[in-house]
Design an enzyme around this catalytic site. Sequence first.
Site, PDB file in Angstrom:
ATOM      1  N   GLY A 272       0.789  -1.224   0.000  1.00  0.00           N
ATOM      2  CA  GLY A 272       0.000   0.000   0.000  1.00  0.00           C
ATOM      3  C   GLY A 272       0.823   1.276   0.000  1.00  0.00           C
ATOM      4  O   GLY A 272       0.279   2.362   0.166  1.00  0.00           O
TER       5      GLY A 272
ATOM      6  N   SER B  37       2.713   1.895  -2.596  1.00  0.00           N
ATOM      7  CA  SER B  37       2.830   2.119  -4.026  1.00  0.00           C
ATOM      8  C   SER B  37       4.222   1.935  -4.606  1.00  0.00           C
ATOM      9  O   SER B  37       4.726   2.777  -5.349  1.00  0.00           O
ATOM     10  CB  SER B  37       2.310   3.508  -4.367  1.00  0.00           C
ATOM     11  OG  SER B  37       1.524   3.347  -5.486  1.00  0.00           O
ATOM     12  N   SER B  38       4.819   0.801  -4.276  1.00  0.00           N
ATOM     13  CA  SER B  38       6.081   0.440  -4.919  1.00  0.00           C
ATOM     14  C   SER B  38       5.863   0.283  -6.418  1.00  0.00           C
ATOM     15  O   SER B  38       6.735   0.614  -7.224  1.00  0.00           O
ATOM     16  CB  SER B  38       6.617  -0.865  -4.327  1.00  0.00           C
ATOM     17  OG  SER B  38       5.753  -1.945  -4.603  1.00  0.00           O
TER      18      SER B  38
ATOM     19  N   ASP C 175      -1.233   7.819  -7.004  1.00  0.00           N
ATOM     20  CA  ASP C 175       0.122   7.382  -6.653  1.00  0.00           C
ATOM     21  C   ASP C 175       1.170   7.967  -7.596  1.00  0.00           C
ATOM     22  O   ASP C 175       2.231   8.420  -7.173  1.00  0.00           O
ATOM     23  CB  ASP C 175       0.207   5.851  -6.693  1.00  0.00           C
ATOM     24  CG  ASP C 175      -0.767   5.208  -5.733  1.00  0.00           C
ATOM     25  OD1 ASP C 175      -1.243   5.917  -4.827  1.00  0.00           O
ATOM     26  OD2 ASP C 175      -1.056   4.009  -5.886  1.00  0.00           O
TER      27      ASP C 175
HETATM   28  P1  ADP Z   1       2.094  -1.608  -3.991  1.00  0.00           P
HETATM   29  O1  ADP Z   1       1.040  -1.371  -2.954  1.00  0.00           O
HETATM   30  O2  ADP Z   1       3.467  -1.647  -3.360  1.00  0.00           O
HETATM   31  O3  ADP Z   1       2.020  -0.683  -5.158  1.00  0.00           O
HETATM   32  P2  ADP Z   1       1.405  -3.649  -5.965  1.00  0.00           P
HETATM   33  O4  ADP Z   1       0.791  -4.973  -5.692  1.00  0.00           O
HETATM   34  O5  ADP Z   1       0.654  -2.657  -6.748  1.00  0.00           O
HETATM   35  O6  ADP Z   1       1.834  -3.093  -4.536  1.00  0.00           O
HETATM   36  O7  ADP Z   1       2.807  -3.865  -6.724  1.00  0.00           O
HETATM   37  C1  ADP Z   1       3.833  -4.669  -6.171  1.00  0.00           C
HETATM   38  C2  ADP Z   1       4.746  -5.157  -7.295  1.00  0.00           C
HETATM   39  O8  ADP Z   1       5.660  -4.137  -7.708  1.00  0.00           O
HETATM   40  C3  ADP Z   1       5.649  -6.294  -6.853  1.00  0.00           C
HETATM   41  O9  ADP Z   1       4.985  -7.537  -6.920  1.00  0.00           O
HETATM   42  C4  ADP Z   1       6.784  -6.211  -7.881  1.00  0.00           C
HETATM   43  O10 ADP Z   1       6.430  -6.834  -9.090  1.00  0.00           O
HETATM   44  C5  ADP Z   1       6.892  -4.717  -8.120  1.00  0.00           C
HETATM   45  N1  ADP Z   1       7.990  -4.184  -7.309  1.00  0.00           N
HETATM   46  C6  ADP Z   1       7.920  -3.613  -6.088  1.00  0.00           C
HETATM   47  N2  ADP Z   1       9.162  -3.311  -5.610  1.00  0.00           N
HETATM   48  C7  ADP Z   1      10.046  -3.710  -6.564  1.00  0.00           C
HETATM   49  C8  ADP Z   1      11.489  -3.690  -6.694  1.00  0.00           C
HETATM   50  N3  ADP Z   1      12.274  -3.213  -5.734  1.00  0.00           N
HETATM   51  N4  ADP Z   1      12.012  -4.195  -7.809  1.00  0.00           N
HETATM   52  C9  ADP Z   1      11.226  -4.694  -8.786  1.00  0.00           C
HETATM   53  N5  ADP Z   1       9.896  -4.757  -8.722  1.00  0.00           N
HETATM   54  C10 ADP Z   1       9.303  -4.277  -7.638  1.00  0.00           C
HETATM   55 MG    MG Z   2       0.482  -0.540  -6.607  1.00  0.00          MG
END
Ligand code: ADP
Ligand code: MG
Length: 442
Positions: A127, A129-130, A174
Amino acid sequence: MATEGPARRRIQVAEHPRLLKLKEIFNSKFGSIPKFYVRAPGRVNIIEQDMLIAVEPVKTHTLQLANTNPLYPDFSTSANNIQIDRTNPLWHNYFLCGFKGIQEHFGLSNLTGMNCLVDGNIPPSSGLSSSSALVCCAGLVTLTVLGMNLSKVELAEICAKSERYIGTEGGGMDQSISFLAEEGTAKLIEFSPLRATDVKLPSGAVFVIANSCVEMNKAATSHFNVRVMECRLAAKLLAKYKSLQWDKVLRLEEVQTELGISLEEMLLVTEDALHSEPYSPEEICKCLGISLEELRTQILSPNTQDVLIFKLYQRAKHVYSEAARVLQFKKICEEAPDNIVQLLGELMNQSHKSCRDMYECSCPELDQLVDICRKFGAPGSRLTGAGWGGCTVSIVPADKLPSFLANVQEAYYQRSNRSLVPEKQSLFVTKPGGGALVFLEA
Ligand code: ADP
Ligand code: MG
């Protein structure tokens, strides 16, 4: 300013341990030195937690992606044939979203390749927003390689649109904050047109992120899109009820804007127009005067075709009341009354309740975690991000911070053996940090 592009900063790589490490790994992977670096933050904008990419443009058309985290395997593809796999959202697909978004924006088909090394430390699927940080970072990488310029607002809009290639029907919040964030100030994000207004947070309190340690990938599950579709259908039914042209309407906010009424009035319209019993697809079709086939092909996303019940009343009530709370939050910050921390906390508690009961995007762990945070001195605590897992954000009076951190650590993490996530990533204070930018080696 609306037309301003992301900043470019000259830096001494040797003075920044993380960049230095990235440069060394890049060199051992690709046998060369990065030309530049791009960073983009996640949401609830966290200092020192971001997506960082080291980049070297190459003469061939090959796009090579590597990651400092061995969980994310290397990937390589032709820059002229980008395929995004929404059935299996592996990490490189998020990069490709940003890449393709910029490529399409400029109508380019023949892109040069590049070598990229990604280093992210935003807890994934929590959550914060990676995913958007990665998409935005990749978008800015591509723009920089092309030698083109775009404003932060344009970049945010392109990246919001292109993250949907992964299959999640996200709104754009985001990506907007990832580009428009500024150090030291929270931002109110509004759309049509996209803009960000400063919100001054109270000085006597801090915001603490706590990770429930339940991960939920938004592209690999349908929860997220089901909610987006419920909101879309609610918007259409409300528009129809008010004799607006409903077929063009996609978002609940559009109905309010069209009617030119307040959020409070919109909540009353919702009570009149929708019933609290869930709607079946058949009933929705009857209300809109369309066939089931039209519902599926023209309105629903691919991963929500088989949904049998839609809670339109609850979702619309949540969205309009949440929007009203955001404005109340800003107003309280501006007026800064003596009990400001208490008042903001109450709004955050109401938000959590509405997320849990009306939007149904919480989970037992998140509910337990907000209870623990409140018990140990937070006047307010709520889930943040899309929900179904991930993080909470709590407002904590500055003088209570040390005891708060120690007690939450003990009650949620130690007691239930949730120490799998490195401590620094599960419970930390957050401050508004800066937006995406490009670093060039000095
Ligand atoms: P968030 O709430 O963090 O946005 P999402 O489910 O929308 O969660 O996205 C998470 C996805 O983003 C992970 O499964 C991965 O594929 C990608 N991701 C996150 N961090 C990294 C990273 N450091 N390197 C590569 N991919 C990443
Ligand atoms: Mg996301």
